[in-house]
Design a protein around this motif. Structure first.
Motif, PDB file in Angstrom:
ATOM      1  N   VAL A  45      28.888  13.878   5.098  1.00  0.00           N
ATOM      2  CA  VAL A  45      29.075  13.409   3.434  1.00  0.00           C
ATOM      3  C   VAL A  45      28.478  11.673   4.143  1.00  0.00           C
ATOM      4  O   VAL A  45      27.823  10.953   3.460  1.00  0.00           O
ATOM      5  N   SER A  46      27.251  12.064   5.147  1.00  0.00           N
ATOM      6  CA  SER A  46      26.206  11.120   5.613  1.00  0.00           C
ATOM      7  C   SER A  46      24.604  10.997   5.347  1.00  0.00           C
ATOM      8  O   SER A  46      24.391  12.139   5.295  1.00  0.00           O
ATOM      9  N   ILE A  47      24.079  10.347   5.272  1.00  0.00           N
ATOM     10  CA  ILE A  47      22.487  10.410   4.911  1.00  0.00           C
ATOM     11  C   ILE A  47      21.959  10.243   6.243  1.00  0.00           C
ATOM     12  O   ILE A  47      20.622  10.409   6.536  1.00  0.00           O
ATOM     13  N   GLN A  48      22.656  10.342   7.181  1.00  0.00           N
ATOM     14  CA  GLN A  48      22.248  10.199   8.420  1.00  0.00           C
ATOM     15  C   GLN A  48      20.768  11.384   9.461  1.00  0.00           C
ATOM     16  O   GLN A  48      22.178  12.466   8.748  1.00  0.00           O
ATOM     17  N   PRO A  49      20.498  11.400  10.295  1.00  0.00           N
ATOM     18  CA  PRO A  49      20.422  12.735  10.133  1.00  0.00           C
ATOM     19  C   PRO A  49      20.961  12.958  11.726  1.00  0.00           C
ATOM     20  O   PRO A  49      21.922  12.553  12.458  1.00  0.00           O
ATOM     21  N   PRO A  50      21.470  14.642  10.737  1.00  0.00           N
ATOM     22  CA  PRO A  50      22.734  15.254  11.993  1.00  0.00           C
ATOM     23  C   PRO A  50      22.298  15.129  13.497  1.00  0.00           C
ATOM     24  O   PRO A  50      23.341  14.931  13.933  1.00  0.00           O
ATOM     25  N   VAL A  51      21.386  15.022  14.019  1.00  0.00           N
ATOM     26  CA  VAL A  51      20.865  15.441  15.265  1.00  0.00           C
ATOM     27  C   VAL A  51      21.453  14.176  15.582  1.00  0.00           C
ATOM     28  O   VAL A  51      21.886  13.613  17.067  1.00  0.00           O
ATOM     29  N   ALA A  52      21.142  13.272  14.823  1.00  0.00           N
ATOM     30  CA  ALA A  52      21.677  11.610  15.781  1.00  0.00           C
ATOM     31  C   ALA A  52      22.698  11.573  15.814  1.00  0.00           C
ATOM     32  O   ALA A  52      23.689  10.784  16.390  1.00  0.00           O
ATOM     33  N   LEU A  53      23.459  12.132  14.414  1.00  0.00           N
ATOM     34  CA  LEU A  53      25.068  11.680  14.442  1.00  0.00           C
ATOM     35  C   LEU A  53      26.055  12.751  15.913  1.00  0.00           C
ATOM     36  O   LEU A  53      27.184  12.038  16.211  1.00  0.00           O
ATOM     37  N   LEU A  54      24.837  14.187  15.824  1.00  0.00           N
ATOM     38  CA  LEU A  54      25.396  14.549  16.888  1.00  0.00           C
ATOM     39  C   LEU A  54      25.795  13.963  18.580  1.00  0.00           C
ATOM     40  O   LEU A  54      26.171  13.824  18.955  1.00  0.00           O
ATOM     41  N   ALA A  55      24.499  13.137  18.783  1.00  0.00           N
ATOM     42  CA  ALA A  55      24.246  12.515  19.929  1.00  0.00           C
ATOM     43  C   ALA A  55      24.992  11.646  20.336  1.00  0.00           C
ATOM     44  O   ALA A  55      25.336  11.180  21.444  1.00  0.00           O
ATOM     45  N   GLY A  56      25.271  10.775  19.023  1.00  0.00           N
ATOM     46  CA  GLY A  56      25.722   9.285  18.893  1.00  0.00           C
ATOM     47  C   GLY A  56      27.578   9.889  19.271  1.00  0.00           C
ATOM     48  O   GLY A  56      28.191   9.156  20.212  1.00  0.00           O
ATOM     49  N   TYR A  57      27.762  10.185  18.849  1.00  0.00           N
ATOM     50  CA  TYR A  57      29.217  11.542  18.507  1.00  0.00           C
ATOM     51  C   TYR A  57      29.180  11.989  20.172  1.00  0.00           C
ATOM     52  O   TYR A  57      30.356  12.004  20.952  1.00  0.00           O
ATOM     53  N   LEU A  58      28.651  12.460  20.634  1.00  0.00           N
ATOM     54  CA  LEU A  58      28.583  13.344  21.882  1.00  0.00           C
ATOM     55  C   LEU A  58      28.629  12.248  22.815  1.00  0.00           C
ATOM     56  O   LEU A  58      29.178  12.146  23.396  1.00  0.00           O
ATOM     57  N   GLY A  59      27.635  11.254  22.953  1.00  0.00           N
ATOM     58  CA  GLY A  59      27.156   9.875  24.266  1.00  0.00           C
ATOM     59  C   GLY A  59      28.556   9.878  23.662  1.00  0.00           C
ATOM     60  O   GLY A  59      29.118   9.150  24.518  1.00  0.00           O
ATOM     61  N   ILE A  60      29.295   9.156  22.942  1.00  0.00           N
ATOM     62  CA  ILE A  60      30.553   7.962  22.769  1.00  0.00           C
ATOM     63  C   ILE A  60      31.920   9.016  23.629  1.00  0.00           C
ATOM     64  O   ILE A  60      32.595   8.202  24.401  1.00  0.00           O
ATOM     65  N   LEU A  61      31.856  10.495  23.376  1.00  0.00           N
ATOM     66  CA  LEU A  61      33.019  11.044  23.626  1.00  0.00           C
ATOM     67  C   LEU A  61      32.437  11.324  25.231  1.00  0.00           C
ATOM     68  O   LEU A  61      34.013  11.136  26.359  1.00  0.00           O
ATOM     69  N   LEU A  62      31.651  11.493  26.011  1.00  0.00           N
ATOM     70  CA  LEU A  62      31.203  11.693  26.983  1.00  0.00           C
ATOM     71  C   LEU A  62      31.705  10.184  27.853  1.00  0.00           C
ATOM     72  O   LEU A  62      32.005   9.741  28.663  1.00  0.00           O
TER      73      LEU A  62
END
Lengths: 193, 468
Positions: free
Chosen positions: A70-87
């Motif tokens: 549902v977002s206009i953000q680049p998928p790779v940025a969202l993946l990196a963001g959530y992965l970083g937060i969960l790590l």
């Protein structure tokens, strides 16, 4: 992985998509604007406090998928963001009980700030060339500062923290997610930290 | 017993590092592969789409308001096109004589040389040949370098600012063409930019090579190839303005260009010999009604990230949607595609900080459309979109209204292939003076609520579907 576990991960992605879509709905001009809490992040963090450490990457992937839908953000940025937060959550879990009220409130607020700052940084980097070609490059670049994006997200951080306090445990118990929690009891998972 | 061993932890950190690097330094190929792997997210978008029903009433209201405004939008758009066509032609009568003209819009920058890509408004390059002069009003802009190429409807123009460009010229001084010794106008060669060019607006200077004399008076420099046999279409180029001679000191000269080549070049005409058929130019084709549009549906209610503005649509690169493409409803620009996955895309709307678009204004009390250049959105404030504007061609602050802002209608300008010119942006009060200014754009409609939209495609739909 059992069929029920696969289904549970799909449910998590679906709940994340609904949470993100609700955020988008509430972020409109007549909605909460900058005070919209990051519900998908609260969902991810509430699961991070309960699931085994090795599941963190799967949580990141499922929640990112929901947000990407549902977002206009680049998928790779969202993946990196959530992965970083969960790590980060995984690292903190070895010294803190993340399920406690104060801890989950503070972690929710901090994660919302970091996540907004990260997305602001990505947006600024990607839009830098665009801003440089503008007729007012200075002002254009000024509107794309990642630090400003992070600091400007303090209302969302506050509401996210509050959401984590009030809704965190409930979000972890959303329909369809039970197999994720049952798969490995918390007492056993805690011993693996 | 399984443990979270250092190896998976290191792998996760390495994956994070790679993803972060890719996010900050995009690689289209790798991102394309990731998009493909994440294509199932499109199903999630459809499953979340029912939430749009919450806003169904507002969406219907926004569509009704848009339809009600459409007649006015089309009317001002037609007026803009008429003004543009009029002012793209030379004004001086001697520049109109013995020539015919082909109107064309600038649709992009050429990849290989300092030039622009133009598309004749008739939709065809028939009758355009390499070497033909290209002008904007009375100003010489460059010459046609290539016709057709990859797209038969496009031509490449080598600009006078290009490093390898040269054109013969003469100086017409305000103090008379003859110098103290009674010699005629001084000849020179013009082309490229000076080493001292600072690359912005009026500070951009055209280079002067081999001036006939060391001491020159300031004045207007016009094209004059001197009748040599090397360049074709010399007669057609003769007399067009190049710029004003300025003295850089130490016997060095340059030209202050009459137009802004970086941000203000939207509409040009190709100058041809007289049309022997006498039929003139074919009527312009309105791109709003051609086949290169794809109907799409918004699948999300808005962008979840605070401070950003956009919407997700249910068509992606496999349907021909490309990054940067205009998304419209009627004649209004809603946004541009920010990211295109295989089956879905994200659209950044005007209120998204960093949203950029070339803009042209129709200013009250001024016949000539005012190019504002490529504006970048600073975000939304109280419903209005804020744009930063550093005026290159500005409104004179000394005129009758005493410095008060002037009402204007803003439109997209042509300089990008996937953003047609003349799409309505809204209304604004343009401040006078050079700036920098902040323009407050009033859209008058909440376009982010709309559910049915159209995306501009690179190719016509029939070509994408393999039809003849």
């Amino acid at each position: 992985m059992t069929r029920s576990a696969v289904l549970a991960w799909l449910f998590l992605a679906l709940w994340a998509a609904w949470a993100s879509a609700l955020q988008g709905l509430a972020a409109g001009p007549e909605g909460l604007g900058r005070w919209v809490p990051d519900l998908a992040l609260v969902l991810a963090l509430s699961l991070a406090a309960r699931l085994p450490a090795e599941d963190m990457v799967k949580v990141a992937l499922a929640v990112a998928l929901g947000r990407i839908a549902v977002s206009i953000q680049p998928p790779v940025a969202l993946l990196a963001g959530y992965l970083g937060i969960l790590l980060l959550a995984r690292g903190l879990r070895s010294v803190l009980e993340l399920g406690g009220p104060l801890q989950r409130t503070l972690l929710g607020a901090l994660a919302a700030l970091l996540f907004a700052g990260w997305l602001g940084l990505v947006h600024a980097e990607r839009a830098r060339d665009v801003a440089a070609q503008a007729v007012a490059p200075g002002a254009a670049a000024g509107s794309l500062r990642p630090l400003a994006a992070a600091l400007g997200a303090w209302p969302a951080a506050l509401s996210t923290g509050l959401c984590a306090l009030l809704l965190g445990p409930a979000l972890a118990r959303l329909p369809g997610l039970t197999p994720l929690r049952r798969r490995r009891p918390w007492s056993r998972a805690a011993s693996l930290r | 017993m399984r443990r979270s061993t250092p190896r998976p932890r290191a792998l996760h950190l390495a994956a994070l590092a790679v993803l972060a690097f890719l996010a900050l330094r995009p690689s289209p190929r790798l991102e394309g592969a990731i998009d493909l792997a994440l294509a199932p997210a499109r199903v999630l978008a459809e499953l979340a789409a029912p939430l749009r029903l919450v806003r169904a009433r507002q969406a219907r209201a926004a569509e009704a308001a848009l339809r009600a405004r459409e007649p006015d939008d089309y009317r001002v758009r037609r007026q803009l096109f008429a003004d543009q066509a009029r002012f793209a032609l030379p004004e001086r009568p001697e520049l109109r004589q013995g020539r015919s003209f082909v109107h064309a819009e600038v649709v992009g920058r050429a990849d290989s040389l300092d030039g622009i890509v133009i598309r004749p408004e008739s939709g065809t390059c028939a009758g355009i040949l390499p070497g033909m002069p290209v002008v904007s009003g009375d100003v010489y802009v460059g010459r046609v370098a290539e016709v057709g190429g990859e797209d038969p409807a496009l031509a490449t123009v080598e600009l006078v600012t290009g490093g390898g460009f040269h054109v013969g010229a003469v100086l017409h001084s305000t103090e008379g063409d003859a110098d103290a010794l009674g010699r005629g106008p001084a000849r020179m060669v013009v082309g490229g930019s000076t080493p001292r060019a600072r690359g912005r607006g009026h500070e951009f200077l055209l280079a002067v090579h081999n001036p006939e004399r060391r001491a020159l008076r300031e004045g207007a420099v016009r094209v004059d190839e001197g009748g040599g046999a090397l360049e074709p279409f010399q007669r057609e180029a003769q007399g067009f303005d190049l710029g004003r001679l300025v003295d850089l000191g130490e016997g060095r000269y340059a030209l202050e260009p009459s137009i802004d080549y970086r941000a203000g070049l939207f509409q040009v005409v190709v100058v041809r010999p007289p049309d022997p058929s006498g039929l003139g130019e074919a009527p312009p084709a309105d791109v709003l009604f051609d086949e290169a549009w794809l109907a799409v549906r918004a699948t999300a209610c808005g962008e979840p990230t605070p401070g950003r503005e956009g919407l997700a649509i249910g068509s992606g690169s496999w349907s021909g949607v490309r990054e940067g493409a205009a998304v419209v409803s009627g004649v209004r620009l809603v946004g541009r595609v920010a990211h295109a996955g295989p089956f879905g895309a994200g659209v950044a709307t005007l209120g998204d900080p960093g949203f950029a678009v070339p803009v042209l204004a129709r200013v009250e009390g001024r016949e000539r459309p005012l190019p504002l250049g490529r504006l970048v959105s600073l975000g939304r404030d109280a419903g209005d979109v804020l744009f930063a504007w550093d005026a290159i061609e500005h409104l004179d602050p000394s005129v009758e209204t005493g410095g008060a802002p002037v009402p204007a209608q803003l439109f997209t300008a042509s300089s990008e292939r996937l953003v047609p010119r003349g799409l309505v942006l809204g209304e604004a009060e343009l401040p006078r003076g050079k700036g920098p200014h902040v323009i407050r754009l009033r859209q008058g409609l909440d376009l982010t609520r709309l559910g049915r939209l159209w995306v501009r495609l690179e190719e016509r739909r029939s070509a994408l579907e393999g039809e003849p």
